[in-house]
Design a protein around this motif. Sequence first.
Motif, short mmCIF file in Angstrom:
data_model
loop_
_atom_site.label_atom_id
_atom_site.label_comp_id
_atom_site.label_asym_id
_atom_site.label_seq_id
_atom_site.Cartn_x
_atom_site.Cartn_y
_atom_site.Cartn_z
N THR A 130 0.85 -1.20 0.00
CA THR A 130 0.00 0.00 0.00
C THR A 130 0.87 1.23 0.00
O THR A 130 2.10 1.16 0.05
N SER A 131 0.21 2.37 -0.04
CA SER A 131 0.95 3.64 -0.04
C SER A 131 0.91 4.29 1.35
O SER A 131 0.64 5.49 1.49
N ILE A 132 1.14 3.50 2.39
CA ILE A 132 1.15 4.04 3.76
C ILE A 132 2.38 4.92 3.92
O ILE A 132 3.50 4.50 3.60
N PRO A 133 2.20 6.15 4.42
CA PRO A 133 3.36 7.04 4.59
C PRO A 133 4.27 6.50 5.70
O PRO A 133 3.81 5.83 6.63
N PRO A 134 5.56 6.76 5.61
CA PRO A 134 6.50 6.26 6.62
C PRO A 134 6.23 6.89 7.98
O PRO A 134 5.85 8.05 8.08
N ASP A 135 6.42 6.08 9.01
CA ASP A 135 6.24 6.53 10.39
C ASP A 135 7.63 6.77 10.97
O ASP A 135 8.45 5.85 11.06
N THR A 136 7.89 8.02 11.36
CA THR A 136 9.23 8.35 11.88
C THR A 136 9.56 7.57 13.14
O THR A 136 10.73 7.32 13.44
N HIS A 137 8.53 7.16 13.89
CA HIS A 137 8.78 6.38 15.11
C HIS A 137 9.47 5.06 14.78
O HIS A 137 10.40 4.63 15.47
N PHE A 138 9.05 4.43 13.68
CA PHE A 138 9.63 3.15 13.30
C PHE A 138 10.98 3.31 12.63
O PHE A 138 11.74 2.37 12.52
N HIS A 139 11.28 4.52 12.15
CA HIS A 139 12.57 4.75 11.52
C HIS A 139 13.67 5.00 12.54
O HIS A 139 14.84 5.02 12.19
N ALA A 140 13.30 5.19 13.81
CA ALA A 140 14.31 5.33 14.86
C ALA A 140 14.98 3.98 15.08
O ALA A 140 14.31 2.99 15.33
N LYS A 141 16.28 3.95 14.95
CA LYS A 141 17.03 2.70 15.07
C LYS A 141 17.93 2.79 16.29
O LYS A 141 18.77 3.68 16.38
N THR A 142 17.76 1.85 17.22
CA THR A 142 18.52 1.84 18.46
C THR A 142 19.33 0.56 18.54
O THR A 142 18.84 -0.53 18.22
N THR A 143 20.58 0.69 18.93
CA THR A 143 21.41 -0.47 19.24
C THR A 143 21.71 -0.45 20.73
O THR A 143 21.65 0.60 21.38
N TYR A 144 22.03 -1.60 21.26
CA TYR A 144 22.25 -1.72 22.70
C TYR A 144 23.61 -2.37 22.93
O TYR A 144 23.97 -3.35 22.26
N ARG A 145 24.35 -1.82 23.88
CA ARG A 145 25.65 -2.39 24.25
C ARG A 145 25.61 -2.86 25.69
O ARG A 145 25.25 -2.10 26.60
N ILE A 146 25.97 -4.10 25.89
CA ILE A 146 26.10 -4.66 27.22
C ILE A 146 27.43 -5.40 27.30
O ILE A 146 27.61 -6.42 26.63
N LYS A 147 28.38 -4.84 28.04
CA LYS A 147 29.75 -5.38 28.17
C LYS A 147 30.36 -5.53 26.77
O LYS A 147 30.52 -4.55 26.07
N ASN A 148 30.69 -6.78 26.37
CA ASN A 148 31.36 -6.97 25.07
C ASN A 148 30.38 -7.32 23.96
O ASN A 148 30.78 -7.79 22.90
N LYS A 149 29.09 -7.07 24.19
CA LYS A 149 28.06 -7.45 23.20
C LYS A 149 27.36 -6.21 22.68
O LYS A 149 27.09 -5.27 23.43
N VAL A 150 27.06 -6.21 21.39
CA VAL A 150 26.25 -5.17 20.78
C VAL A 150 25.03 -5.85 20.16
O VAL A 150 25.16 -6.78 19.36
N ILE A 151 23.83 -5.38 20.54
CA ILE A 151 22.58 -5.95 20.05
C ILE A 151 22.00 -5.03 18.99
O ILE A 151 21.79 -3.84 19.25
N CYS A 152 21.77 -5.57 17.80
CA CYS A 152 21.25 -4.78 16.68
C CYS A 152 19.92 -5.36 16.20
O CYS A 152 19.70 -6.57 16.23
N CYS A 153 19.06 -4.49 15.73
CA CYS A 153 17.83 -4.91 15.05
C CYS A 153 18.13 -5.00 13.56
O CYS A 153 18.49 -4.00 12.93
#
Length: 352
Positions: free
Chosen positions: A127-150
């Motif tokens: 469909t032609s749903i306009p992009p949602d800026t909330h979903f375009h926010a990309k967060t990564t997480y670091r815990i000690k020697n690990k990096v978690i990516c979506c």
Amino acid sequence: MTMGREETAETGEREPKRRSQQLEQLRRRPYALTGEVNFIQEEDTRLETTRARLASVLRRHEVLKERLSRDSDKMIFERLQKEFEAARAAKTEEISLDGEQWNEGLLATIRERVHMEADRKAMSSQTSIPPDTHFHAKTTYRIKNKVICCLDGARIGIQYETSFAGEPCEIYHCVLESKSFLEKMTVIEHTVPFFLPIREAENDLLSSSAIKFIDHVGELLQSYVDRREQVRLIKELYGNQIGELFHSLAYNLIEFVLEDFDCKVTVSLRYADLVSVLPSRIRVLAWPVHPSKKFLVGDRKGSGGVLAQSIPSRLSYAEDALRTMSLPEAYAEIVLNLPRVLQQMFPHLGGA
């Protein structure tokens, strides 16, 4: 008269044979009386068995190492590395977590986010749903020697950054996926060395606790790198003192040999599990192997003592050092005190 001559001839033929048997009995008699055991031959047999066993391990190591370095494995690493780099480059923020913040609730939030993003992309393509800026926010997480990516496609990527003595070592990857938010995750790709039991960890931990699985894989990788780098460092610093060195693929079995003062010092290390960085089973033996060196044991006040071949002795101070220190530190401690300890244990070897 003929009978007498035949008996005399027969007796003459038996006499040299009898004398030979008597000499052989006399030659063997001291060993039987003293109970002397040829420990040198026993040692050689054991060492040859060990060498053959470890030689087989080394051959397997070379074959498996070749498998690990095949083009397909390199391609997987390079592809995942680029994907992780792109995900981190596109991030809008990176959140560092402490121990309490890294929990199943946060991972559930990450899982929900990647599935919602996958659903949104699937719908927007139809469909032609306009992009949602909330979903375009990309967060990564670091815990000690690990990096978690979506990652795209409802996948969660974990990048493990190993190190040794404060210096970075290899990077490894593990990618998890589930068909829906409510279904369990599975490992779909990884760059973990094949001799580390990631599939066993997946079966034992991932379905019940994804956090425990992710942390356990990180411990496996960091402990493996620690053990490997400890061996690399002693070879680099003390290679000229080490006659033989063998290790398993995961470095949870390490054996090496030192020679000094007509003694061969053998070190054998076993690690209880693959997340250990200090050995659990340690044996350090000193062998006075010079063929001309023997010493007296038994009651010297009696009839002269018993002559015996030299036997191995355990170096308890060396085992204590290996039990509490890293391998390079323990090695330095062992070598520093080795001449004095051997002189005390085997005084008849002094001045050799």
